[in-house]
Enzyme design. Structure first.
Site, PDB file in Angstrom:
ATOM      1  N   GLY A 122      -1.159  -6.810  15.097  1.00 25.46           N
ATOM      2  CA  GLY A 122      -1.565  -7.153  13.741  1.00 25.46           C
ATOM      3  C   GLY A 122      -1.738  -5.936  12.864  1.00 25.46           C
ATOM      4  N   PRO A 123      -1.901  -6.171  11.553  1.00 28.08           N
ATOM      5  CA  PRO A 123      -2.073  -5.055  10.626  1.00 28.08           C
ATOM      6  C   PRO A 123      -3.341  -4.259  10.947  1.00 28.08           C
ATOM      7  CG  PRO A 123      -1.795  -7.134   9.455  1.00 28.08           C
ATOM      8  CD  PRO A 123      -1.983  -7.468  10.885  1.00 28.08           C
ATOM      9  N   PRO A 124      -3.430  -3.032  10.483  1.00 27.65           N
ATOM     10  CA  PRO A 124      -4.610  -2.215  10.736  1.00 27.65           C
ATOM     11  C   PRO A 124      -5.864  -2.879  10.170  1.00 27.65           C
ATOM     12  CG  PRO A 124      -2.889  -0.916   9.669  1.00 27.65           C
ATOM     13  CD  PRO A 124      -2.421  -2.325   9.673  1.00 27.65           C
ATOM     14  N   GLY A 139      -9.248  -6.045  13.375  1.00 33.42           N
ATOM     15  CA  GLY A 139     -10.216  -6.269  14.447  1.00 33.42           C
ATOM     16  C   GLY A 139      -9.628  -6.258  15.840  1.00 33.42           C
ATOM     17  N   LYS A 140      -8.509  -5.612  16.038  1.00 32.82           N
ATOM     18  CA  LYS A 140      -7.881  -5.576  17.370  1.00 32.82           C
ATOM     19  C   LYS A 140      -8.770  -4.822  18.361  1.00 32.82           C
ATOM     20  CE  LYS A 140      -4.087  -3.676  15.811  1.00 32.82           C
ATOM     21  NZ  LYS A 140      -4.414  -3.682  14.376  1.00 32.82           N
ATOM     22  N   HIS A 158      -3.682  -3.502 -24.175  1.00 32.85           N
ATOM     23  CA  HIS A 158      -2.830  -3.584 -22.984  1.00 32.85           C
ATOM     24  C   HIS A 158      -3.419  -4.594 -21.992  1.00 32.85           C
ATOM     25  CE1 HIS A 158      -0.202  -1.591 -19.807  1.00 32.85           C
ATOM     26  NE2 HIS A 158      -1.071  -2.270 -19.059  1.00 32.85           N
ATOM     27  N   GLU A 159      -4.696  -4.460 -21.736  1.00 34.19           N
ATOM     28  CA  GLU A 159      -5.321  -5.354 -20.752  1.00 34.19           C
ATOM     29  C   GLU A 159      -5.376  -6.789 -21.254  1.00 34.19           C
ATOM     30  OE1 GLU A 159      -5.626  -4.505 -17.821  1.00 34.19           O
ATOM     31  OE2 GLU A 159      -5.403  -2.352 -18.136  1.00 34.19           O
TER      32      GLU A 159
END
Ligand code: ADP
Ligand code: MG
Ligand code: ZN
Length: 628
Positions: A229-231, A234-235, A448-449
């Site tokens: 899984g992605p970093p 919780g591995k 802009h926002e």
């Protein structure tokens, strides 16, 4: 790993104690003793002539004294002659150089002497040779001993410099003790969400608790499970939780710890690890970031050490008895780079997928980490929705940032605004309090926002605006518009994606329509819009021209997901045209929206300039005409 530094020191001390034969610790003492003994032996064996005062004299005097009958006895050495005379009832010892006199013996035989028989007692002293044993010791054993001691010291100091894992010139075993943690407090309760992963791993825990139940049926559990899984999902955490739940020793190593300076060392460490694990079974071996050794063995530039280590790991995994209760867990965020041999049945045949948490998962993770801090009633929903795409590690960080903010503000507990602010801190950097924008720049940023926000509000399929701010952030953002989806989306339609691109172009469009100018401020918008448009064409099959043709492949799905083109150069050039077409359409749509709502733009922008931060609700009221 808290234990690393201390334990390693301990280990080195133990090694020193093992140094053999040294009386009380110091390895040099034995050596010194040796030399002393040799000297003593020498003193005993060599002739002791030097007991009396010896008078040095010349050969002529010696002959004279012989001829005049004064000499009592003579001792001839290889190059020296000692003789004694009787002078005034006292024996005097003389020595002189040997003059290679062929008539010396004749002279001595014929000469008179004060001896009773009037003969000079003389003899030749054969130069005494050291005993063969002593010679052997001096010539062979002693130098060997000296070299051995020097080598030991040198290799020891090199070892110390290379760290405890390192090993030098001593093959066979890695020498490194791998420590098993035995009372791990982490449990599945500490891991929020990830229910599927927990389900799979619970079986392993159960197996470690009562292997008999499985053995009865004849079932063997998978030897290994690979956490993927992605970093930050919780591995590492869940692996510890398995050990904590199963209450068995936990051998945790990182893949990079196996890769050593010398070929064969990593393999030796693998052997050691499995040997020790077998002794402690039932237990868990956890190899974090296994891609460091488990990379596919196909590159032309092979890495001998890594490959040997991997081969050893494969062999060990085949070799041990699964029923004994050694379970191997490994984690990686690059599963596609792993060697196929690692993944085949009998090794890491079970794959446990750890995904980025969904809305419920994020709420659960926030709850787990909020338990550790004092807090008031928190609107979890709003925080969880604002953190779409965040990993567990990021959420843990957000809670901690919120607690730090509460302390900074002199409060006793964490509140929802603390969390909201820390979400922004983590996502966009801290507020830059003393950045002073000129009035014109501030105005431009505000338009802009509002441009983004208005374009978003005027489209269907677009996430509602949550917050608009023009307070600069340390990340370099001068302002931003936060959109928070009300629910969770697993699928995005072509319209959704297109509307997103339109919203991204809204900021630049506002600059153009309201000020007739363009600024550098849109650089991030441009990047994101282009990425999205490109993905639509190359990966999602959303262009008419290329239909469902895959034009790009994703490389590291869990690490940023960089892509590489999978098409001819001609097509690549044509893709660019398609992408440009999408962006141009979106940009035009945004400009149209802003042109038709210029009054709204003015009202909302001036409100934002005054307040600096406005909520989505306030903004929608302006849009709806109920707030001005
Ligand atoms: P990984 O090994 O997948 O990169 P870690 O297990 O090291 O991630 O997670 C880092 C930290 O993030 C953990 O110590 C924990 O505080 C937090 N975390 C990640 N996932 C979860 C989760 N599902 N539940 C609770 N905390 C989590
Ligand atoms: Mg990890
Ligand atoms: Zn923008």
């Amino acid at each position: 790993m808290i234990f690393a530094a201390e334990k390693r020191c301990e280990m080195n001390v133990k090694k020193t104690e093992r140094t053999p034969k040294a009386p009380k610790g110091n390895p040099y003492m034995g050596f010194l003793w040796g030399i002393l003994i040799v000297l003593l032996l020498n003193g005993l064996i060599f002739p002791k002539i030097a007991e009396q005062q010896i008078v040095e004299t010349d050969y002529g005097t010696f002959i004279e004294k012989v001829d005049s009958g004064q000499v009592k006895d003579v001792a001839i050495e290889s190059n020296r002659i000692y003789f004694t005379t009787e002078e005034n009832d006292k024996t005097v010892v003389y020595q002189t150089g040997e003059a290679n006199d062929p008539r010396l013996v004749e002279r001595l035989l014929n000469a008179d002497s004060p001896n009773e028989n009037h003969k000079i007692a003389f003899n030749q002293i054969v130069p005494r040779e050291n005993s063969p044993l002593l010679n052997f010791i001096l010539m062979w054993i002693l130098p060997g001993l000296i070299f051995y001691i020097i080598w030991r010291q040198a290799s020891k100091s090199i070892q110390a410099r290379m760290g405890a894992g390192g090993n030098f010139l001593s093959f066979g075993n890695s020498g490194a003790k791998i420590y098993a943690e035995s009372d791990i407090k982490t449990t599945f309760a500490d891991v929020a969400g990830q229910d599927e992963a927990k389900e799979t791993l619970k079986e392993i825990v159960d197996f470690l608790h009562n292997p008999g139940k499985y053995a009865e049926i004849g079932a063997t559990l998978p030897k290994g499970a690979l956490l993927v899984g992605p970093p930050g999902t919780g591995k590492t955490l869940i692996a510890r939780a398995v050990a904590g739940e199963a209450k068995v020793p936990f051998f945790a190593l990182s893949g990079s710890e196996f890769v050593q300076m010398f070929v064969g060392m990593g393999a030796a460490k693998v052997r050691d690890l499995f040997k020790q694990a077998n002794e402690k079974a039932p237990c868990i071996i956890f190899i974090d970031e296994i891609d460091a050794i488990g990379k596919r063995r196909d590159t032309a530039m092979g890495n001998d050490e890594r490959e040997q280590t991997l081969n050893q790991l494969l062999t060990e995994m085949d070799g041990f008895d699964g029923r004994k209760g050694v379970v191997i867990l490994a984690a990686t965020n690059r599963p596609e780079s792993l060697d196929k041999a690692l993944l085949r049945p009998g090794r890491f045949d079970r794959r446990v997928q750890m995904e980025l948490p969904d809305l419920e998962g994020r709420k659960a993770i926030l709850a787990v980490h909020l338990k550790k801090v004092k807090h008031e009633a928190i609107d979890m929903d709003i925080v969880a929705r604002a953190t779409a795409g965040s990993s567990g590690a990021e959420l843990a960080n957000i809670v901690n940032e919120a607690a730090l903010r509460a302390v900074r503000m002199g409060r006793q507990s964490v509140t929802t605004p603390d969390l909201e602010e820390s979400v922004e801190t983590v996502l966009a950097g801290a507020q830059k309090k003393n950045a002073v924008l000129s009035a014109t720049e501030k105005k431009l940023v505000a338009y802009h926002e509002i441009g983004h926000a208005l374009v978003a509000a005027m489209q269907t399929h677009s996430a509602p605006v949550h917050k608009i701010t023009i307070i600069p952030r340390t990340s370099g953002a001068l302002g931003y518009t936060m959109q928070v989806d009300s629910g969770e989306h697993f699928l995005l339609s072509k319209d959704d994606l297109f509307n997103r691109i339109v919203t991204l172009t809204g900021g630049r469009s506002a600059e153009e329509v309201m000020f007739g100018t363009v600024t550098t401020g849109a650089s991030n918008d441009i990047e994101q819009a282009t990425k999205l448009a490109r993905a639509m064409v190359t990966r999602y099959g959303m262009s008419d021209k290329y239909d469902m043709m895959g034009l790009e492949t994703v490389n590291n799905a869990y690490l940023g997901g960089d892509t590489s083109l999978a098409c001819s150069a001609d097509t690549a050039a044509d893709i660019d045209k398609e992408v440009l077409l999408v962006i141009k359409q979106a940009h035009q749509k945004a400009k149209d929206i802003i042109s038709t709502h210029q009054g709204l733009m003015h009202r909302a922008a001036s409100f934002l300039i005054e307040k600096e931060t406005i909520t989505g609700d306030e903004f929608m009221k302006i849009v709806g005409g109920t707030l001005s």
